[in-house]
Design an enzyme around this catalytic site. Structure first.
Site, short mmCIF file in Angstrom:
data_model
loop_
_atom_site.label_atom_id
_atom_site.label_comp_id
_atom_site.label_asym_id
_atom_site.label_seq_id
_atom_site.Cartn_x
_atom_site.Cartn_y
_atom_site.Cartn_z
N GLU A 255 -2.38 0.24 10.18
CA GLU A 255 -2.54 1.35 11.12
C GLU A 255 -3.99 1.51 11.36
O GLU A 255 -4.92 2.00 10.49
CB GLU A 255 -2.16 2.30 9.35
CG GLU A 255 -0.88 2.34 8.11
CD GLU A 255 0.38 2.29 9.11
OE1 GLU A 255 -0.52 3.14 10.12
OE2 GLU A 255 1.24 2.74 8.59
N CYS A 289 -6.56 10.12 11.23
CA CYS A 289 -5.89 9.28 11.90
C CYS A 289 -4.52 9.67 12.82
O CYS A 289 -4.70 9.65 13.98
CB CYS A 289 -5.94 7.38 11.53
SG CYS A 289 -4.37 7.54 9.63
#
Ligand code: ADP
Length: 482
Positions: A255, A289
């Site tokens: 990720e 993010c």
């Protein structure tokens, strides 16, 4: 000092194979709001990491042999303890990371929700039967745990980034060794304390802080019993792990970074778009993010949007995460502040204008004014590079084709957001955006029931939902001749 109802949740020892280790060195953990020392935790050596992996491999045999229901019961107990102690966990999280206490509590509940979800999924790891290709053949597909998994996690979600990995891994029958970010090891260690209390067996979930991230990453990649690495962090480090893992073809869930576009068409509900932009841009002071990085607004509503956004952002209280009402806490480090500053300076030099903020906050330290800049263009650093701070850059566009091309002109592909009230355009954008996730008329998309993850250089694998457990399962094909 933190006023915890369970002071023993402020753990400073590492947890490996069910044992609490002092370590020979210490990692100092500071509160980013005040600079005060919160605690000093054990700094583990590569040798300790290797022992933990060996122990996890032994523990994995019994863990995998248990029924899904048995694993589910233990995960459920862990979840319940996290909920029962959510206030303490939130305080520990705010102390080491700085986010507002209400957001920290939200993260703890969000983090726990993955454990609840995957406890339920542990019972639903279905295989398959396939009609045989010859009269005497019967074909079965078994799903089996990958084995020992190493997790390397970042500081921006010290709790949830661990549970998103540990919960599906443990549910599937894997065991896990976690190396939390050295800025924020306390949330991870508190969770280890609760895992022990829940009855999760020794070796199934270990937490080893280490100040030498690169050495731990190398140890994870080099150990033959480590079958998979699950990493959340920068694309730069994700690539290092992929290169290092190549020698043994380690499985990887990654990720990584994003550069989320947030597109506002002229038929959108502008108030809703402003609200969505604020939550997706300024949550966690812009340090997630999936945070919006580029706000694209149609020319017809551009000035109006910038004005409304600036007015709303001006009302966000900046302060210590423990102070009542704080919406934006400090940034994690001086380097983080410098990056925001560099993006603003670069944008101003290339023709942008400041609509709000733009400077270090009067509180000093790593506090920064929530900032809005208008007239951003694709030539600016902020268009290419994730700011990871409280800077909203607003770009202009004229047509749907133009904005789709601009939005996709990035090597990243994690989250994206669109505001429009035209149904056919919703479909075109959902299908056309090269991103793993699309929020339509919403700026908040994270939930344990949906698959979170990216495409392109934002990574591989999915966390959450029925898909999340697949990252921790192998498919075994069995052919029976009868
Ligand atoms: P961030 O900008 O979020 O800190 P990083 O990718 O630098 O992103 O960090 C994410 C996690 O990866 C942190 O726990 C960090 O300590 C760790 N890390 C940094 N460098 C390496 C490396 N070479 N190998 C493994 N982990 C690393």
């Amino acid at each position: 000092m933190l006023q915890l109802s369970r002071p023993d949740l402020l753990v400073t020892q590492a947890y490996a194979n069910g044992l609490w280790l002092d370590g020979t060195a210490r990692i100092a953990v500071h509160n980013p709001a005040t600079g005060a020392l919160v605690a000093e935790v054990a700094d583990c050596t590569v040798e300790e990491v290797n022992h933990a992996i060996d122990a996890a491999a032994i523990a994995q045999r019994d863990w995998a042999a248990r029924t899904g229901k048995e694993r589910a019961a233990l995960l459920r107990a862990w979840h319940d303890l996290m909920i029962a102690h959510a206030d303490d966990l939130a305080m520990i999280l705010t102390a080491e990371m700085g986010k507002p206490l209400a957001e920290a509590k939200g993260e703890v509940l969000y983090g726990a929700s993955f454990i609840e979800w995957f406890a339920e999924e542990a019972k639903r790891v279905y295989g398959d039967t396939i009609p045989g290709h010859q009269r005497d053949k019967r074909i079965l597909v078994l799903k089996q745990p990958v084995g020992v998994v190493g997790a390397i996690t970042p500081w921006n979600f010290p709790n949830a980034m661990i549970t998103r990995k540990a919960a599906p891994a443990l549910a599937a029958g894997c065991t896990m060794v976690v190396r939390p970010a050295s800025e924020t090891p306390l949330s991870a260690l508190a969770m280890a304390r609760l895992a022990e209390e829940a009855g999760i067996p020794p070796g199934v979930f270990s937490v080893l802080p280490s100040s030498d991230a690169a050495a731990t990453g190398q140890a994870f990649c080099a150990h033959p019993k480590m079958r998979k690495i699950s990493f959340t962090g920068s694309t730069r480090v994700g690539k290092i792990l992929m290169q290092q893992g190549a020698a043994q073809l380690k499985k990887l869930s990654l990720e990584l970074g994003g550069n989320a576009p947030f597109i506002v068409f002229d038929d959108a509900d502008l108030d809703a778009a402003v609200e969505g932009a604020i939550v997706s841009k300024f949550r966690n002071a812009g340090q997630t993010c999936v945070c919006t990085n580029r706000i694209y607004v149609h020319n017809g509503v551009y000035e109006d949007f910038v004005e409304r956004l600036s007015a709303a952002v001006a009302k966000l209280p900046v302060g210590d995460g423990f102070a009542a009402g704080t919406a934006i806490g400090p940034l994690i480090s001086d380097a983080a502040v410098n990056k925001v500053r560099a993006h603003i300076d670069d944008a101003l030099a290339k023709g942008a204008r400041i609509a709000l903020g733009g400077a270090a906050h009067a509180l000093g330290g790593t506090f920064f004014e929530p900032t809005v800049i208008a007239e951003a263009t694709s030539q600016m650093a902020v268009a290419r590079d994730e700011t990871f701070g409280p800077l909203a850059a607003v770009f202009r566009f004229d047509s749907e084709d133009e904005v789709l091309e601009a939005a996709n002109a990035s090597e990243f592909g994690l989250a994206s957001y669109v505001y429009t009230n035209t149904l056919s355009r919703v479909w075109r954008m959902m299908e056309g955006l090269d991103y793993g996730m699309v929020g339509v008329n919403t700026g908040l998309i994270s939930t344990e029931v949906a698959p979170f993850g990216g495409v392109k250089e934002s990574g591989q694998g999915r966390e959450g939902s029925k898909y999340g457990i697949e990252d921790y399962l192998e498919i075994k094909y069995c052919c029976l001749s009868i």
